[in-house]
Design a protein around this motif. Structure first.
Motif, PDB file in Angstrom:
ATOM      1  N   ALA A 102      15.435  27.671  79.624  1.00  0.00           N
ATOM      2  CA  ALA A 102      15.524  26.377  78.944  1.00  0.00           C
ATOM      3  C   ALA A 102      16.944  25.829  79.020  1.00  0.00           C
ATOM      4  O   ALA A 102      17.153  24.626  79.258  1.00  0.00           O
ATOM      5  N   TRP A 103      17.935  26.702  78.808  1.00  0.00           N
ATOM      6  CA  TRP A 103      19.336  26.294  78.930  1.00  0.00           C
ATOM      7  C   TRP A 103      19.615  25.761  80.330  1.00  0.00           C
ATOM      8  O   TRP A 103      20.260  24.705  80.503  1.00  0.00           O
ATOM      9  N   ALA A 104      19.129  26.475  81.357  1.00  0.00           N
ATOM     10  CA  ALA A 104      19.392  26.082  82.745  1.00  0.00           C
ATOM     11  C   ALA A 104      18.731  24.754  83.078  1.00  0.00           C
ATOM     12  O   ALA A 104      19.336  23.894  83.738  1.00  0.00           O
ATOM     13  N   ALA A 105      17.478  24.576  82.652  1.00  0.00           N
ATOM     14  CA  ALA A 105      16.771  23.333  82.957  1.00  0.00           C
ATOM     15  C   ALA A 105      17.464  22.145  82.297  1.00  0.00           C
ATOM     16  O   ALA A 105      17.650  21.090  82.913  1.00  0.00           O
ATOM     17  N   ARG A 106      17.878  22.319  81.047  1.00  0.00           N
ATOM     18  CA  ARG A 106      18.555  21.235  80.337  1.00  0.00           C
ATOM     19  C   ARG A 106      19.888  20.908  80.981  1.00  0.00           C
ATOM     20  O   ARG A 106      20.198  19.739  81.275  1.00  0.00           O
ATOM     21  N   LEU A 107      20.707  21.935  81.230  1.00  0.00           N
ATOM     22  CA  LEU A 107      22.047  21.693  81.769  1.00  0.00           C
ATOM     23  C   LEU A 107      21.986  21.172  83.196  1.00  0.00           C
ATOM     24  O   LEU A 107      22.692  20.209  83.544  1.00  0.00           O
ATOM     25  N   GLY A 108      21.150  21.786  84.037  1.00  0.00           N
ATOM     26  CA  GLY A 108      21.039  21.318  85.415  1.00  0.00           C
ATOM     27  C   GLY A 108      20.540  19.885  85.495  1.00  0.00           C
ATOM     28  O   GLY A 108      21.043  19.076  86.281  1.00  0.00           O
ATOM     29  N   GLY A 109      19.547  19.559  84.656  1.00  0.00           N
ATOM     30  CA  GLY A 109      19.038  18.187  84.642  1.00  0.00           C
ATOM     31  C   GLY A 109      20.077  17.204  84.149  1.00  0.00           C
ATOM     32  O   GLY A 109      20.217  16.096  84.702  1.00  0.00           O
ATOM     33  N   PHE A 110      20.814  17.586  83.113  1.00  0.00           N
ATOM     34  CA  PHE A 110      21.843  16.702  82.573  1.00  0.00           C
ATOM     35  C   PHE A 110      22.922  16.414  83.608  1.00  0.00           C
ATOM     36  O   PHE A 110      23.324  15.251  83.803  1.00  0.00           O
ATOM     37  N   ILE A 111      23.421  17.452  84.277  1.00  0.00           N
ATOM     38  CA  ILE A 111      24.488  17.256  85.275  1.00  0.00           C
ATOM     39  C   ILE A 111      23.975  16.414  86.439  1.00  0.00           C
ATOM     40  O   ILE A 111      24.693  15.538  86.955  1.00  0.00           O
ATOM     41  N   THR A 112      22.729  16.655  86.857  1.00  0.00           N
ATOM     42  CA  THR A 112      22.168  15.878  87.958  1.00  0.00           C
ATOM     43  C   THR A 112      22.092  14.405  87.607  1.00  0.00           C
ATOM     44  O   THR A 112      22.499  13.527  88.395  1.00  0.00           O
ATOM     45  N   LEU A 113      21.558  14.091  86.429  1.00  0.00           N
ATOM     46  CA  LEU A 113      21.442  12.686  86.019  1.00  0.00           C
ATOM     47  C   LEU A 113      22.808  12.051  85.809  1.00  0.00           C
ATOM     48  O   LEU A 113      23.030  10.893  86.185  1.00  0.00           O
ATOM     49  N   ARG A 114      23.738  12.805  85.229  1.00  0.00           N
ATOM     50  CA  ARG A 114      25.069  12.259  84.963  1.00  0.00           C
ATOM     51  C   ARG A 114      25.796  11.918  86.262  1.00  0.00           C
ATOM     52  O   ARG A 114      26.517  10.903  86.337  1.00  0.00           O
ATOM     53  N   ASN A 115      25.630  12.751  87.281  1.00  0.00           N
ATOM     54  CA  ASN A 115      26.370  12.569  88.530  1.00  0.00           C
ATOM     55  C   ASN A 115      25.600  11.790  89.591  1.00  0.00           C
ATOM     56  O   ASN A 115      26.124  11.587  90.685  1.00  0.00           O
ATOM     57  N   TRP A 116      24.379  11.380  89.283  1.00  0.00           N
ATOM     58  CA  TRP A 116      23.549  10.714  90.283  1.00  0.00           C
ATOM     59  C   TRP A 116      24.218   9.424  90.768  1.00  0.00           C
ATOM     60  O   TRP A 116      24.568   8.551  90.003  1.00  0.00           O
ATOM     61  N   GLY A 117      24.413   9.336  92.065  1.00  0.00           N
ATOM     62  CA  GLY A 117      25.018   8.148  92.655  1.00  0.00           C
ATOM     63  C   GLY A 117      26.515   8.039  92.499  1.00  0.00           C
ATOM     64  O   GLY A 117      27.113   7.040  92.919  1.00  0.00           O
ATOM     65  N   GLU A 118      27.152   9.040  91.915  1.00  0.00           N
ATOM     66  CA  GLU A 118      28.591   8.987  91.675  1.00  0.00           C
ATOM     67  C   GLU A 118      29.414   9.556  92.823  1.00  0.00           C
ATOM     68  O   GLU A 118      30.637   9.429  92.822  1.00  0.00           O
ATOM     69  N   GLY A 119      28.778  10.196  93.781  1.00  0.00           N
ATOM     70  CA  GLY A 119      29.526  10.796  94.883  1.00  0.00           C
ATOM     71  C   GLY A 119      30.164  12.117  94.483  1.00  0.00           C
ATOM     72  O   GLY A 119      29.895  12.654  93.407  1.00  0.00           O
ATOM     73  N   GLU A 120      31.034  12.625  95.320  1.00  0.00           N
ATOM     74  CA  GLU A 120      31.631  13.928  95.095  1.00  0.00           C
ATOM     75  C   GLU A 120      32.625  13.890  93.931  1.00  0.00           C
ATOM     76  O   GLU A 120      33.446  12.980  93.827  1.00  0.00           O
ATOM     77  N   ASP A 121      32.554  14.895  93.064  1.00  0.00           N
ATOM     78  CA  ASP A 121      33.464  15.003  91.933  1.00  0.00           C
ATOM     79  C   ASP A 121      34.906  15.100  92.426  1.00  0.00           C
ATOM     80  O   ASP A 121      35.180  15.679  93.478  1.00  0.00           O
ATOM     81  N   ARG A 122      35.838  14.579  91.625  1.00  0.00           N
ATOM     82  CA  ARG A 122      37.233  14.526  92.057  1.00  0.00           C
ATOM     83  C   ARG A 122      37.827  15.917  92.294  1.00  0.00           C
ATOM     84  O   ARG A 122      38.737  16.073  93.110  1.00  0.00           O
ATOM     85  N   ARG A 123      37.336  16.947  91.584  1.00  0.00           N
ATOM     86  CA  ARG A 123      37.838  18.305  91.824  1.00  0.00           C
ATOM     87  C   ARG A 123      37.559  18.746  93.256  1.00  0.00           C
ATOM     88  O   ARG A 123      38.412  19.332  93.921  1.00  0.00           O
ATOM     89  N   TYR A 124      36.359  18.444  93.719  1.00  0.00           N
ATOM     90  CA  TYR A 124      35.992  18.855  95.066  1.00  0.00           C
ATOM     91  C   TYR A 124      36.606  17.939  96.121  1.00  0.00           C
ATOM     92  O   TYR A 124      36.895  18.377  97.235  1.00  0.00           O
ATOM     93  N   ARG A 125      36.823  16.667  95.763  1.00  0.00           N
ATOM     94  CA  ARG A 125      37.526  15.778  96.698  1.00  0.00           C
ATOM     95  C   ARG A 125      38.939  16.292  96.939  1.00  0.00           C
ATOM     96  O   ARG A 125      39.450  16.245  98.066  1.00  0.00           O
ATOM     97  N   ALA A 126      39.586  16.791  95.867  1.00  0.00           N
ATOM     98  CA  ALA A 126      40.933  17.346  96.022  1.00  0.00           C
ATOM     99  C   ALA A 126      40.909  18.573  96.932  1.00  0.00           C
ATOM    100  O   ALA A 126      41.807  18.750  97.768  1.00  0.00           O
ATOM    101  N   MET A 127      39.909  19.408  96.772  1.00  0.00           N
ATOM    102  CA  MET A 127      39.781  20.576  97.648  1.00  0.00           C
ATOM    103  C   MET A 127      39.549  20.150  99.093  1.00  0.00           C
ATOM    104  O   MET A 127      40.105  20.724 100.031  1.00  0.00           O
ATOM    105  N   ARG A 128      38.738  19.113  99.269  1.00  0.00           N
ATOM    106  CA  ARG A 128      38.446  18.632 100.624  1.00  0.00           C
ATOM    107  C   ARG A 128      39.720  18.104 101.288  1.00  0.00           C
ATOM    108  O   ARG A 128      39.946  18.313 102.487  1.00  0.00           O
TER     109      ARG A 128
END
Length: 273
Positions: free
Chosen positions: A77-103
């Motif tokens: 239940a924790w995984a479904a809630r958290l994974g769904g929340f992060i997916t919806l929050r980041n939908w259409g936002e592109g790569e997070d700035r942390r990973y852009r810095a790594m790139r």
């Protein structure tokens, strides 16, 4: 390889790692096509809870106690809630700035290197975090309700606390889009990172539940909440945000002075947050 590491129950532990690695590699392949390594964040919780399901299913032949199934259910239940929340929050936002810095640091090689720098590493960490779920399923004994029940209650409390904090922050972001204000209402009045506090409670609770189900045989699985708390406080959670937020939101410094960083408590001075 030592013989005990390829016998039950340890063979099942390796199956949990195989699950996490399979999810990591599949997501990495999609991330290459989309140039978005932050997809790893969306499947992090799935790696952990999925490993727990693997343990419970494989040990079900010899009998998995109800407490272990309850722990796996809470983790799922924790995984479904958290994974769904992060997916919806980041939908259409592109790569997070942390990973852009790594790139930017790794250049054209980042796509290939992210297989182990991002996805492989997260799979390994997820496997370690799943340790209480493994211990509860692998080494059951007559349950100790004085540990198992409070542990499960703490885990459910943490999941709900984290969900409430995330929902409050999501609403704040919608209402204050484009402004530089600081979220200091609801649970965020008492902690600067109540979502991370809730997540730590989930894994300390599941460890206590594992102790109640498996006894001393589960004591070693304390590596799970210790690792999760360390990651939340020192690596990808509190420390990272506390370093960057004051520069992006000037009002955050005053918020830091009056509000606890992690453990919820009334604002300093007792004034309005």
């Amino acid at each position: 390889m030592p013989g005990f590491l390829v016998n039950e129950p340890w063979w099942t532990a390796w199956c949990g790692l195989a699950w996490a690695l399979a999810v990591a590699v599949a997501t990495w392949a999609v991330s290459i096509a989309r140039r978005d390594a932050s997809l790893a964040d969306r499947v992090w919780s799935l790696m952990i809870a999925g490993a727990g399901v693997v343990y419970a299913v494989r040990f079900s032949r010899s009998g998995v106690p109800a407490g272990a199934w309850a722990a796996v259910t809470v983790a799922a239940a924790w995984a479904a809630r958290l994974g769904g929340f992060i997916t919806l929050r980041n939908w259409g936002e592109g790569e997070d700035r942390r990973y852009r810095a790594m790139r930017e640091r790794h250049g054209d090689r980042f796509g290939a290197k992210s297989l182990y720098l991002v996805f492989g590493l997260q799979a390994a960490l997820a496997w370690v975090v799943s340790a209480p779920l493994f211990a509860a399923a692998a080494f059951p004994r007559p349950a100790d309700p004085w540990l198992a029940a409070p542990g499960l209650v703490l885990a459910v409390f943490g999941m709900l606390f984290e969900a409430a904090a995330d929902a409050q922050m999501a609403r704040f972001r919608r209402e204050s889009a484009g402004r530089d204000g600081v979220m200091d209402r609801g649970l965020w009045r008492y902690s600067r990172h109540p979502n991370y506090f809730g997540e730590a409670c989930v894994w300390w609770g599941l460890w206590l539940a594992a102790l109640g189900i498996a006894g001393a045989a589960a004591a070693w699985s304390v590596v799970s909440p210790l690792l999760m708390t360390f990651l939340l406080l020192r690596v990808s959670g509190v420390a990272l945000l506390e370093e960057e937020l004051p520069s992006r939101r000037p009002a955050y410094r005053a918020y830091q002075r009056r509000t606890s960083a992690f453990f919820p408590r009334p604002p300093r001075g007792g004034g309005e947050a």
